[in-house]
Enzyme design. Structure first.
Site, short mmCIF file in Angstrom:
data_model
loop_
_atom_site.label_atom_id
_atom_site.label_comp_id
_atom_site.label_asym_id
_atom_site.label_seq_id
_atom_site.Cartn_x
_atom_site.Cartn_y
_atom_site.Cartn_z
N GLU A 1 -2.97 -2.92 -2.58
CA GLU A 1 -4.18 -2.47 -1.92
C GLU A 1 -4.35 -1.13 -2.29
OE1 GLU A 1 -3.05 -1.99 2.16
OE2 GLU A 1 -5.53 -0.89 2.54
N ASP B 1 -9.59 -3.16 0.70
CA ASP B 1 -9.76 -2.79 2.44
C ASP B 1 -11.14 -2.12 2.39
OD1 ASP B 1 -9.69 -0.84 5.00
OD2 ASP B 1 -7.77 -0.65 4.50
N ASP C 1 -12.22 9.32 8.65
CA ASP C 1 -11.16 8.29 8.50
C ASP C 1 -11.33 6.86 8.33
OD1 ASP C 1 -9.23 7.24 10.67
OD2 ASP C 1 -11.14 6.13 11.76
N ASP D 1 -7.52 -4.16 9.86
CA ASP D 1 -6.90 -2.84 9.98
C ASP D 1 -7.30 -1.87 10.34
OD1 ASP D 1 -5.02 -0.86 9.09
OD2 ASP D 1 -5.53 -1.25 7.28
N ASP E 1 -10.57 3.51 9.32
CA ASP E 1 -9.58 3.36 10.17
C ASP E 1 -10.08 2.63 11.99
OD1 ASP E 1 -7.93 1.67 8.71
OD2 ASP E 1 -6.95 3.97 8.62
N TRP F 1 1.18 -1.36 0.25
CA TRP F 1 0.13 0.25 0.26
C TRP F 1 0.59 0.76 0.27
CZ3 TRP F 1 -0.71 4.25 3.58
CH2 TRP F 1 -1.42 4.82 3.51
N HIS G 1 -8.70 -5.88 3.67
CA HIS G 1 -8.08 -5.12 5.52
C HIS G 1 -9.82 -5.34 5.30
CE1 HIS G 1 -4.27 -3.65 4.84
NE2 HIS G 1 -3.75 -5.12 4.93
C1 RNT Z 1 -3.83 2.44 4.53
C2 RNT Z 1 -3.73 1.28 4.46
C3 RNT Z 1 -2.51 0.18 5.08
C4 RNT Z 1 -2.50 0.38 6.49
C5 RNT Z 1 -1.48 -0.51 6.88
C6 RNT Z 1 -0.50 0.87 8.35
O1 RNT Z 1 -4.29 3.87 4.62
O2 RNT Z 1 -4.99 1.18 4.93
O3 RNT Z 1 -3.07 -1.09 5.22
O4 RNT Z 1 -4.01 1.22 7.32
O5 RNT Z 1 -0.89 -0.79 6.19
ZN ZN Z 2 -5.68 -1.83 4.90
#
Ligand code: RNT
Ligand code: ZN
Length: 414
Positions: A222, A255, A290, A321, A292, A181, A282
């Site tokens: 990714e 993701d 956000d 993730d 995450d 990524w 992910h």
């Molecule tokens: C970032 C991506 C990536 C990271 C990790 C830490 O937007 O999702 O996968 O979160 O590699």
């Molecule tokens: Zn990710």
């Protein structure tokens, strides 16, 4: 508790589902547990800030400050979740006990401690090159950088990590997934959308030109729709990587925080699998800007789990993730893992064949009625059984153990 399970078992048997079988199957699905939840994507290379359009917010006390603490926290987490899993490492979590090494010079030996850790616990390992939080990524560009020297550094880094991944896979006897990524993109509408992508394509071609035995190493790429500071253009877009993966013997990694909010990753999984033997994920939870937040037991997650179960779990490489620094980090890990598992269990307790028959017979009323009914069936009772069989606390009992660990171990990290 088992009285409740016995009742649930009967109820599910009535719709043609064997709960014992579901519990057994769930134990066989391994998740790739991201090490970076333990220290807010800090790593051990430097104490510099997290960059690359991603952010961990909050300053909950007790974050892991070194490899030993991170390993201890992973152990605590693993003791509270059933099943056999993998751990997902980033390059910056290398063993720097003999001194920090430039990312393009990392070697397999820098991961020996992790291999030992994994071996002792029967875990697999996945890996990621780290193309952020670094002076050469300060302008937000890495593999697509116009400067050849910067690209060279990142290409060499990715090559070093693939070599390490293959070494890890061989040592552990299970393929290591190397996921690439990159944060590359632009804040404003670019004048030239093509050149950065052409440079990324050429860089990936070089990185992947080194062939490894697929029993030891597999690769994924990714995509992302946007990041903080790179709102207008992302070099590694979904279309870019979907086509790249299809033509270059690597997997597309989806993701679910990296798409427009109404796009469904659940819907993408079966499409991808008509063209690839596997797809990588992910799993995360997007909230406004956000991508995450800690994985919750949401409808989005349940739909993703449904597609994984229907496709066959062996076809989907499931990684988590997210990174939340505002709550106990171990609780965050445990919740995300358990929610993913619970969603998979729920999907296994759903009569998919019957529902599909309704759809294919044009019987949409029954399909709707039945799928709504299934939503309130007692997944929780079967989940508790899964916990009991796997010797991990059911209900919220796991949280008492996390609190105890916080008071005794985390409290010492000042
Ligand atoms: C970032 C991506 C990536 C990271 C990790 C830490 O937007 O999702 O996968 O979160 O590699
Ligand atoms: Zn990710």
């Amino acid at each position: 508790m088992s009285l409740i399970y016995d009742e649930a078992k009967k109820l599910y048997a009535g719709i043609g589902i064997d709960t014992d079988e579901a519990v057994k199957k769930l134990s066989e699905i391994s998740l790739s547990i991201h090490c970076w939840q333990g220290d807010d994507v800090g790593g051990f290379e430097s104490t510099g800030e997290l960059t690359g359009g991603i952010q961990a917010t909050g300053n909950y006390p007790g974050k892991a400050r070194n490899m030993e603490e991170l390993m201890a926290d992973i152990d605590k987490t693993l003791s509270l979740v059933g099943g056999h899993h993998r751990i997902n490492l980033h390059a910056i979590y290398a063993d720097y006990s003999d001194g920090v090494v430039s990312r393009d010079k990392l070697e397999p030996k820098h991961f020996d401690k992790w291999i030992e850790f994994a071996k002792e616990r029967g875990l697999g390992i996945d890996i990621n090159p780290t193309l952020f939080s670094h002076p050469l990524a300060a302008d937000g560009l890495t593999l697509s950088h116009p400067d050849e020297k910067v690209r060279r550094f990142w290409i060499d880094h990715c090559k070093a990590i693939r070599k390490i991944g293959a070494y890890i896979g061989e040592k552990l006897g299970t393929p290591c997934l190397n996921n690439i990524w990159i944060p590359d993109g632009y804040k404003e509408t670019p004048a030239d959308r093509t050149s950065p992508r052409a440079r990324l394509k050429a860089a990936l071609d070089e990185i992947l030109s080194v062939k490894y035995d697929r029993r030891y190493l597999v690769d994924s790429v990714e995509s992302k729709v946007f990041g903080i500071g790179v709102e207008s253009y992302t070099v590694g877009s979904h279309e870019f990587y979907m086509n790249y993966a299809a033509l270059n013997n690597c997997y597309c990694l989806l993701d679910n925080g990296h798409f427009h909010p109404t796009e469904s990753v659940a819907d993408k999984i079966p499409s991808m699998l008509l063209f690839s033997d596997k797809v990588a994920l992910h799993v995360t939870r997007g909230v406004r800007w956000d991508s995450d937040h800690v994985v919750g037991y949401t409808d989005e997650l349940k739909e993703i789990a449904k597609e994984i179960v229907i496709a066959g779990p062996e076809k989907v490489i499931i990684g988590l993730d997210y990174f939340d620094a505002s709550i106990n980090r171990i609780a965050a890990w445990v919740m995300g893992i358990r929610n993913m598992q619970k969603a998979l269990l729920g999907a296994m307790l759903t009569p998919h064949e019957k529902l599909a028959k309704c759809q294919n017979d044009g019987n949409f009323t029954e399909m709707f009625v039945l799928s709504e009914e299934v939503k309130s069936c007692p997944v929780g009772a079967v989940w508790d059984k899964f916990c009991e069989i796997n010797n991990v606390p059911a209900g919220v009992d796991w949280y008492n153990e996390v609190k105890e660990y916080e008071n005794t171990v985390l409290a010492e990290r000042k």
